[in-house]
Design a protein around this motif. Structure first.
Motif, short mmCIF file in Angstrom:
data_model
loop_
_atom_site.label_atom_id
_atom_site.label_comp_id
_atom_site.label_asym_id
_atom_site.label_seq_id
_atom_site.Cartn_x
_atom_site.Cartn_y
_atom_site.Cartn_z
N TRP A 1 0.20 5.01 -7.74
CA TRP A 1 -0.61 3.95 -8.33
C TRP A 1 -1.82 3.62 -7.46
O TRP A 1 -2.74 2.95 -7.91
N TYR A 2 -1.80 4.09 -6.22
CA TYR A 2 -2.85 3.75 -5.27
C TYR A 2 -4.15 4.51 -5.55
O TYR A 2 -5.21 4.10 -5.11
N ASP B 1 -6.98 -3.49 0.84
CA ASP B 1 -6.63 -2.30 1.61
C ASP B 1 -7.62 -1.16 1.36
O ASP B 1 -7.98 -0.43 2.27
N LYS B 2 -8.09 -1.04 0.13
CA LYS B 2 -9.07 0.01 -0.21
C LYS B 2 -10.34 -0.14 0.61
O LYS B 2 -11.02 0.84 0.90
N TYR C 1 2.66 1.58 -3.45
CA TYR C 1 1.75 2.04 -4.49
C TYR C 1 1.40 3.51 -4.30
O TYR C 1 1.25 4.24 -5.28
N LYS C 2 1.26 3.95 -3.07
CA LYS C 2 0.96 5.37 -2.80
C LYS C 2 2.13 6.24 -3.24
O LYS C 2 1.93 7.29 -3.85
N VAL D 1 -3.99 -4.53 -2.59
CA VAL D 1 -4.43 -3.14 -2.69
C VAL D 1 -5.95 -3.05 -2.66
O VAL D 1 -6.52 -2.17 -1.99
N SER E 1 0.83 -1.21 0.00
CA SER E 1 0.00 0.00 0.00
C SER E 1 0.87 1.25 0.00
O SER E 1 0.63 2.18 -0.78
N ARG F 1 -8.85 -1.03 -10.36
CA ARG F 1 -7.86 -1.98 -9.86
C ARG F 1 -8.26 -3.42 -10.22
O ARG F 1 -7.42 -4.25 -10.53
#
Length: 105
Positions: free
Chosen positions: A19-20, A82-83, A14-15, A79, A11, A27
């Motif tokens: 990309w997050y 996590d979202k 990607y942030k 990801v 996470s 995604r």
């Protein structure tokens, strides 16, 4: 590194790469693309590609490609989870319970 540490690492990574920002809908399309790449890697390992315009690679190189593609699939799953603030431990436990209740009757 345990699975929770890796989920946090992905996470954050990607942030940092910006990309997050893509939501779960987009995604999930990335995930589908990566699953296709896993299928291609498995095909290469199992039956080959039979493409005269592609160089044939050694087994170990093909296996490394599969490992890389499986990692891309996992990262997209991490990801997405996590979202929605879902830990991988929660997913694994829920799925284990589902399997046991379905097949251990």
């Amino acid at each position: 590194m345990d699975i929770r540490e890796y989920q946090l690492f992905i996470s954050d990574f990607y942030k940092q790469r910006k990309w997050y920002q893509y939501g779960p809908f987009i995604r999930s399309n990335f995930l589908s693309e990566e699953v296709g790449e896993v299928s291609r890697a498995i095909r290469t390992l199992e039956i080959g590609r039979d493409r005269p315009d592609e160089k044939t690679s050694e087994y170990n190189e093909q296996l490394e490609n599969l490992i890389e593609e499986l990692g891309d699939v996992l990262d997209n799953i991490f990801v997405i989870a996590d979202k929605y603030d879902i830990s991988l431990e929660r997913i694994m436990l829920a799925h284990k319970e589902k399997l046991l209740s379905r097949y251990e009757k």
